[in-house]
Scaffold this active site. Structure first.
Site, PDB file in Angstrom:
ATOM      1  N   ASP A  17       0.822  -1.211   0.000  1.00 36.28           N
ATOM      2  CA  ASP A  17       0.000   0.000   0.000  1.00 36.28           C
ATOM      3  C   ASP A  17       0.859   1.267   0.000  1.00 36.28           C
ATOM      4  O   ASP A  17       1.982   1.264   0.499  1.00 36.28           O
ATOM      5  CB  ASP A  17      -0.885  -0.017   1.259  1.00 36.28           C
ATOM      6  CG  ASP A  17      -2.025   0.975   1.155  1.00 36.28           C
ATOM      7  OD1 ASP A  17      -2.284   1.491   0.048  1.00 36.28           O
ATOM      8  OD2 ASP A  17      -2.658   1.246   2.183  1.00 36.28           O
ATOM      9  N   ARG A  30      -0.626   8.919 -10.109  1.00 31.56           N
ATOM     10  CA  ARG A  30      -0.658   7.724  -9.254  1.00 31.56           C
ATOM     11  C   ARG A  30      -0.004   6.513  -9.942  1.00 31.56           C
ATOM     12  O   ARG A  30       0.638   5.697  -9.293  1.00 31.56           O
ATOM     13  CB  ARG A  30      -2.112   7.364  -8.929  1.00 31.56           C
ATOM     14  CG  ARG A  30      -2.855   8.365  -8.071  1.00 31.56           C
ATOM     15  CD  ARG A  30      -4.308   7.941  -7.897  1.00 31.56           C
ATOM     16  NE  ARG A  30      -4.400   6.590  -7.376  1.00 31.56           N
ATOM     17  CZ  ARG A  30      -4.268   6.265  -6.083  1.00 31.56           C
ATOM     18  NH1 ARG A  30      -4.073   7.204  -5.195  1.00 31.56           N
ATOM     19  NH2 ARG A  30      -4.361   5.017  -5.691  1.00 31.56           N
ATOM     20  N   SER A  62      -7.327  -6.065  -5.560  1.00 26.33           N
ATOM     21  CA  SER A  62      -8.418  -6.643  -4.760  1.00 26.33           C
ATOM     22  C   SER A  62      -9.731  -6.649  -5.550  1.00 26.33           C
ATOM     23  O   SER A  62      -9.857  -5.961  -6.575  1.00 26.33           O
ATOM     24  CB  SER A  62      -8.600  -5.837  -3.468  1.00 26.33           C
ATOM     25  OG  SER A  62      -9.271  -4.631  -3.747  1.00 26.33           O
ATOM     26  N   ASN A  65     -10.755  -3.167  -5.997  1.00 29.49           N
ATOM     27  CA  ASN A  65      -9.955  -2.209  -6.780  1.00 29.49           C
ATOM     28  C   ASN A  65     -10.568  -1.862  -8.143  1.00 29.49           C
ATOM     29  O   ASN A  65     -10.147  -0.898  -8.788  1.00 29.49           O
ATOM     30  CB  ASN A  65      -8.513  -2.719  -6.979  1.00 29.49           C
ATOM     31  CG  ASN A  65      -7.660  -2.602  -5.728  1.00 29.49           C
ATOM     32  OD1 ASN A  65      -6.715  -3.373  -5.536  1.00 29.49           O
ATOM     33  ND2 ASN A  65      -7.974  -1.653  -4.859  1.00 29.49           N
TER      34      ASN A  65
HETATM   35  C1  FPP Z   1      -2.091   0.126  -3.179  1.00 24.39           C
HETATM   36  O1  FPP Z   1      -1.604   1.442  -3.202  1.00 24.39           O
HETATM   37  C2  FPP Z   1      -1.494  -0.636  -4.268  1.00 24.39           C
HETATM   38  C3  FPP Z   1      -2.213  -1.270  -5.229  1.00 24.39           C
HETATM   39  C4  FPP Z   1      -3.680  -1.277  -5.290  1.00 24.39           C
HETATM   40  C5  FPP Z   1      -1.539  -1.982  -6.323  1.00 24.39           C
HETATM   41  C6  FPP Z   1      -0.314  -2.764  -5.982  1.00 24.39           C
HETATM   42  C7  FPP Z   1       0.341  -3.159  -7.242  1.00 24.39           C
HETATM   43  C8  FPP Z   1       1.666  -3.092  -7.519  1.00 24.39           C
HETATM   44  C9  FPP Z   1       2.663  -2.736  -6.510  1.00 24.39           C
HETATM   45  C10 FPP Z   1       2.218  -3.341  -8.893  1.00 24.39           C
HETATM   46  C11 FPP Z   1       1.817  -4.551  -9.650  1.00 24.39           C
HETATM   47  C12 FPP Z   1       1.921  -5.840  -8.911  1.00 24.39           C
HETATM   48  C13 FPP Z   1       2.722  -6.899  -9.240  1.00 24.39           C
HETATM   49  C14 FPP Z   1       2.637  -8.156  -8.442  1.00 24.39           C
HETATM   50  C15 FPP Z   1       3.684  -6.864 -10.330  1.00 24.39           C
HETATM   51  P1  FPP Z   1      -2.642   2.635  -3.357  1.00 24.39           P
HETATM   52  O2  FPP Z   1      -2.762   2.948  -4.793  1.00 24.39           O
HETATM   53  O3  FPP Z   1      -3.934   2.283  -2.685  1.00 24.39           O
HETATM   54  O4  FPP Z   1      -1.902   3.784  -2.577  1.00 24.39           O
HETATM   55  P2  FPP Z   1      -2.575   4.963  -1.757  1.00 24.39           P
HETATM   56  O5  FPP Z   1      -3.292   4.318  -0.590  1.00 24.39           O
HETATM   57  O6  FPP Z   1      -1.415   5.776  -1.321  1.00 24.39           O
HETATM   58  O7  FPP Z   1      -3.499   5.685  -2.681  1.00 24.39           O
END
Ligand code: FPP
Length: 239
Positions: A17, A30, A62, A65
Site C-alpha cells: 500500500d 498515481r 483486490s 480495486n
Molecule cells: C495500493 O496502493 C497498491 C495497489 C492497489 C496496487 C499494488 C500493485 C503493484 C505494486 C504493482 C503490480 C503488482 C505486481 C505483483 C507486479 P494505493 O494505490 O492504494 O496507494 P494509496 O493508498 O497511497 O493511494
C-alpha cells in the site's frame, strides 16, 4: 541485531500500500507510484527467495480495486504483464512457482493469458511459492471454499463430520502451503482490507509508515527481526 536465519517466517504476506501517496507527494500521477511499486515487487521477491521464505503472498489487486478509474486499473494490469514478461525467466531459474489468489476468469484476456502462461511454466517449481492476489478478496475466498466443500458433500466425496480446519484449508487458494506467519502492511494504514482473512488467524502483524515504493530489503529485514522477537503462543502459554 542480526537476523536469525533459523527463524525465518515460512510464509509472509504483504499488503502493498501507499503507491498513490508516494506519487502524489512528488506531484506525479498515481500510476507512476504503481510503476515504482513494481520495482519493489522485483526486489522483495528476490530478497525472500534469498532468505529461504517458502511462500510470499502479495496483494496486487483486490475485488474492490475495480472501483478505481479505468486508466489506473488498466495501468495496473499492464504492470502485471510487464512483471511477468520481464521476470518469468528469473522466476523459473530460481525454481519459484507462481500461484494466483483470486478469480482471474474475468480479467482482460491479455492479462489472463499472461498469468496462465506463468502458472503453467512454473507449476512444478518448489523452492518458493509466489502467491499473487489478483481480483482477490478474503471473504470471496472463504465463500468459494465453502461452496466447493458443499459440492463435495453433495457429490458424496466427503461428509460433514469430516470437515475440520485442516480439510477446509485444502479448498483455499493457499492449499498445501505453510500458514501465514507474518503479515506486513506498509503506508501507515492499520487494517487488513480483506486480505487472507482465513490464513491470518495466528499471523504476526507488522505495520510501518514506509510507503510501498520505499519498501526496501532493509525494511523487510526490520520486519523479520521484529517477528523473531515475538512469542507465538497460539492461545497456549509460554513454557
Ligand atoms: C495500493 O496502493 C497498491 C495497489 C492497489 C496496487 C499494488 C500493485 C503493484 C505494486 C504493482 C503490480 C503488482 C505486481 C505483483 C507486479 P494505493 O494505490 O492504494 O496507494 P494509496 O493508498 O497511497 O493511494
Amino acid at each position: 541485531m542480526d537476523i536469525d536465519m533459523t527463524n525465518i517466517p515460512k510464509h509472509i504476506g504483504i499488503i502493498m500500500d501507499g503507491n498513490g501517496r508516494w506519487a502524489k507527494r512528488r506531484g506525479l500521477p498515481r500510476t507512476l507510484g504503481h510503476r515504482e511499486g513494481t520495482k519493489r515487487v522485483i526486489e522483495i521477491v528476490e530478497a525472500c527467495y534469498k532468505l529461504g521464505v517458502k511462500s510470499l503472498s502479495l496483494y496486487a489487486f483486490s475485488t474492490e480495486n475495480w472501483k478505481r478509474p479505468e486508466e489506473e486499473v488498466s495501468k495496473l494490469m499492464d504492470l502485471l504483464i510487464y512483471y511477468i514478461e520481464n521476470q518469468l525467466e528469473k522466476i523459473k531459474k530460481n525454481n519459484i512457482k507462481i500461484n494466483v489468489l483470486g478469480d482471474i476468469s474475468c480479467l482482460p484476456s491479455k492479462v489472463r493469458l499472461s498469468v496462465e502462461c506463468a502458472l503453467n511454466e512454473t507449476m512444478h517449481n518448489d523452492k518458493m511459492i509466489l502467491n499473487i492476489g489478483l481480483n482477490y478478496g478474503g471473504r470471496d475466498e472463504i465463500i468459494r471454499a465453502t461452496k466447493l466443500v458443499a459440492k463435495d458433500v453433495l457429490d458424496g466425496k466427503t461428509n460433514v463430520e469430516e470437515i475440520t480446519s485442516k480439510v477446509f484449508e485444502n479448498y483455499l487458494y493457499t492449499s498445501g502451503q505453510d500458514e501465514l506467519d507474518l503479515l506486513i502492511r506498509p503506508s501507515g494504514e492499520l487494517r487488513v482490507s480483506n486480505f487472507m482473512l482465513y490464513q491470518l488467524a495466528y499471523s504476526e502483524f507488522w505495520f510501518s509508515d514506509v510507503l510501498w515504493p520505499d519498501f526496501t530489503e532493509d525494511v523487510l529485514l526490520d520486519a523479520i527481526k521484529d517477528f523473531q522477537k515475538r512469542s507465538r503462543r497460539y492461545g497456549g502459554i509460554d513454557e
